[in-house]
Motif scaffolding. Structure first.
Motif, short mmCIF file in Angstrom:
data_model
loop_
_atom_site.label_atom_id
_atom_site.label_comp_id
_atom_site.label_asym_id
_atom_site.label_seq_id
_atom_site.Cartn_x
_atom_site.Cartn_y
_atom_site.Cartn_z
N GLU A 91 0.83 -1.20 0.00
CA GLU A 91 0.00 0.00 0.00
C GLU A 91 0.87 1.25 0.00
OE1 GLU A 91 -2.32 0.37 3.58
OE2 GLU A 91 -0.74 -0.50 4.82
N ILE A 92 0.28 2.31 -0.52
CA ILE A 92 0.95 3.61 -0.52
C ILE A 92 -0.10 4.65 -0.15
CG2 ILE A 92 0.60 3.91 -3.02
CD1 ILE A 92 3.24 5.50 -3.04
N LEU A 93 0.27 5.59 0.73
CA LEU A 93 -0.69 6.58 1.20
C LEU A 93 -0.01 7.94 1.38
CD1 LEU A 93 -2.71 4.72 4.01
CD2 LEU A 93 -3.54 5.36 1.74
N SER A 94 -0.78 8.97 1.12
CA SER A 94 -0.41 10.34 1.46
C SER A 94 -1.71 11.11 1.60
CB SER A 94 0.48 10.98 0.39
OG SER A 94 -0.27 11.28 -0.78
N GLU A 95 -1.68 12.25 2.26
CA GLU A 95 -2.90 13.03 2.42
C GLU A 95 -3.43 13.51 1.07
OE1 GLU A 95 -2.26 16.15 5.24
OE2 GLU A 95 -2.10 14.77 6.95
N ASP A 96 -2.53 13.94 0.18
CA ASP A 96 -2.96 14.40 -1.15
C ASP A 96 -3.59 13.26 -1.94
OD1 ASP A 96 -2.00 16.90 -0.57
OD2 ASP A 96 -0.10 16.64 -1.66
N LEU A 97 -3.02 12.08 -1.82
CA LEU A 97 -3.55 10.92 -2.54
C LEU A 97 -4.97 10.60 -2.07
CD1 LEU A 97 -1.53 7.71 -3.29
CD2 LEU A 97 -3.86 7.55 -2.49
N CYS A 98 -5.18 10.63 -0.76
CA CYS A 98 -6.50 10.31 -0.22
C CYS A 98 -7.54 11.38 -0.57
CB CYS A 98 -6.42 10.14 1.30
SG CYS A 98 -5.57 8.63 1.80
N GLU A 99 -7.11 12.63 -0.62
CA GLU A 99 -8.04 13.69 -1.01
C GLU A 99 -8.41 13.59 -2.49
OE1 GLU A 99 -9.28 16.55 1.48
OE2 GLU A 99 -9.14 14.44 2.00
N ALA A 100 -7.47 13.11 -3.30
CA ALA A 100 -7.74 12.95 -4.73
C ALA A 100 -8.58 11.72 -5.03
CB ALA A 100 -6.43 12.89 -5.51
N LEU A 101 -8.53 10.73 -4.13
CA LEU A 101 -9.29 9.48 -4.29
C LEU A 101 -10.15 9.26 -3.05
CD1 LEU A 101 -6.31 7.26 -5.54
CD2 LEU A 101 -7.98 8.45 -6.97
N PRO A 102 -11.15 10.11 -2.84
CA PRO A 102 -11.87 10.11 -1.55
C PRO A 102 -12.96 9.06 -1.40
CG PRO A 102 -12.76 11.82 -2.96
CD PRO A 102 -11.62 11.19 -3.72
N ILE A 103 -13.39 8.45 -2.49
CA ILE A 103 -14.50 7.50 -2.39
C ILE A 103 -14.13 6.34 -1.48
CG2 ILE A 103 -16.06 6.01 -3.66
CD1 ILE A 103 -16.45 8.99 -4.17
N THR A 104 -12.94 5.82 -1.66
CA THR A 104 -12.42 4.78 -0.78
C THR A 104 -10.92 4.96 -0.69
OG1 THR A 104 -12.01 2.42 -0.51
CG2 THR A 104 -12.33 3.21 -2.74
N TRP A 105 -10.36 4.84 0.50
CA TRP A 105 -8.92 5.03 0.63
C TRP A 105 -8.19 3.69 0.66
CZ3 TRP A 105 -6.51 3.92 5.52
CH2 TRP A 105 -7.40 3.68 6.56
N VAL A 106 -8.81 2.68 0.03
CA VAL A 106 -8.12 1.41 -0.18
C VAL A 106 -7.27 1.57 -1.44
CG1 VAL A 106 -8.39 -1.05 -0.59
CG2 VAL A 106 -10.02 0.14 0.88
N VAL A 107 -6.00 1.90 -1.24
CA VAL A 107 -5.09 2.17 -2.35
C VAL A 107 -3.90 1.22 -2.24
CG1 VAL A 107 -3.66 3.89 -3.51
CG2 VAL A 107 -5.77 4.60 -2.35
N SER A 108 -3.66 0.45 -3.29
CA SER A 108 -2.57 -0.53 -3.28
C SER A 108 -1.48 -0.13 -4.27
CB SER A 108 -3.10 -1.92 -3.64
OG SER A 108 -3.50 -1.98 -5.00
N ILE A 109 -0.33 -0.75 -4.12
CA ILE A 109 0.76 -0.58 -5.07
C ILE A 109 1.27 -1.97 -5.43
CG2 ILE A 109 2.49 -0.28 -3.23
CD1 ILE A 109 3.87 1.73 -5.17
N GLU A 110 1.40 -2.24 -6.72
CA GLU A 110 1.73 -3.59 -7.18
C GLU A 110 2.76 -3.53 -8.31
OE1 GLU A 110 -1.87 -5.50 -8.41
OE2 GLU A 110 -2.94 -5.03 -6.56
N SER A 111 3.50 -4.62 -8.44
CA SER A 111 4.43 -4.78 -9.56
C SER A 111 4.52 -6.25 -9.90
CB SER A 111 5.82 -4.23 -9.20
OG SER A 111 6.72 -4.39 -10.29
N PRO A 112 4.25 -6.63 -11.15
CA PRO A 112 4.32 -8.05 -11.53
C PRO A 112 5.75 -8.55 -11.56
CG PRO A 112 3.94 -6.70 -13.46
CD PRO A 112 3.86 -5.78 -12.29
N GLU A 113 5.90 -9.85 -11.66
CA GLU A 113 7.23 -10.45 -11.75
C GLU A 113 7.96 -9.89 -12.97
OE1 GLU A 113 9.29 -14.90 -12.26
OE2 GLU A 113 7.10 -14.65 -12.33
#
Length: 209
Positions: A91-113
């Motif tokens: 997961e990755i979080l910041s106040e700006d990120l949450c304000e830009a995506l306010p509907i749900t603050w379930v925010v993930s960060i992923e990278s495939p093999e």
């Protein structure tokens, strides 16, 4: 470019061994799977190295200037793990990120093999948000540098239509203030949906007036 040159040397050495020593080459072919794993560790940004708690608030840390973190960044926290296939998730979080995506603050960060073609580009990190029970990509960052000795990582924005993250992000691993930052940002993000609803409500009242 360094990764490409190094891999070219690796491939050339294997080809030369095949030509000059056929029986030895057969043994080399049999060991390709394990060799490829070692190759990934050396020439790719290895998932186990990236795993951990990352942030950019250097409070409580003496000599923080040696990390080379940018001081004009908003507080950002990132917590990721890698599995046996070198796939990264977290997961990755910041106040700006949450304000830009306010509907749900379930925010993930992923990278495939990483595959063999990853030699020709920096490793991508996909930032995703939960929408309609699906994780949708909302931004893409790439790793431009990873210093295992210092415990620092630098990210560059590749695609970010909503501009939820800075153009460049520099983070360090296991900073003393991480837990405090995690609590502070999580509490802020938990109220983002409420602030968004109140903003919509006030806009509606303004239109009706």
């Amino acid at each position: 470019m360094k990764k490409i040159i190094a891999f070219t040397k690796y491939a050339a050495a294997f080809a030369l061994g095949f030509i000059t020593n056929f029986s030895g080459a057969l043994n080399n072919i049999a060991s390709i799977p394990s060799s490829y794993k070692e190759l990934k560790k050396v020439y790719f940004y290895n998932g186990s190295t990236i795993s951990g708690k990352w942030s950019n608030n250097t409070e409580y840390l003496l000599g923080a200037g040696e990390l080379g973190l940018a001081y004009d960044q908003p507080k950002i926290i990132m917590q990721v793990d890698a599995n046996e296939h070198d796939e990264i998730s977290g997961e990755i979080l910041s106040e700006d990120l949450c304000e830009a995506l306010p509907i749900t603050w379930v925010v993930s960060i992923e990278s495939p093999e990483p595959g063999i073609f990853s030699l020709f580009s920096n490793r991508k990190l996909y930032i995703k948000q939960l929408r309609n029970n699906l994780m949708e990509t909302v931004a893409i960052m790439e790793i431009t540098s990873l210093d295992d000795r210092k415990g620092t990582i630098s990210l560059q924005r590749v695609a970010d239509p909503l501009e939820i993250l800075p153009e460049k992000v520099s983070l360090a691993k296991n900073l003393p203030a991480f837990d405090d930052d995690f609590k502070e940002i999580s509490e802020f993000c938990a109220d983002s949906p409420k602030r968004f609803r109140e903003k919509l409500k006030s806009m509606k009242l303004g239109e009706d007036a």
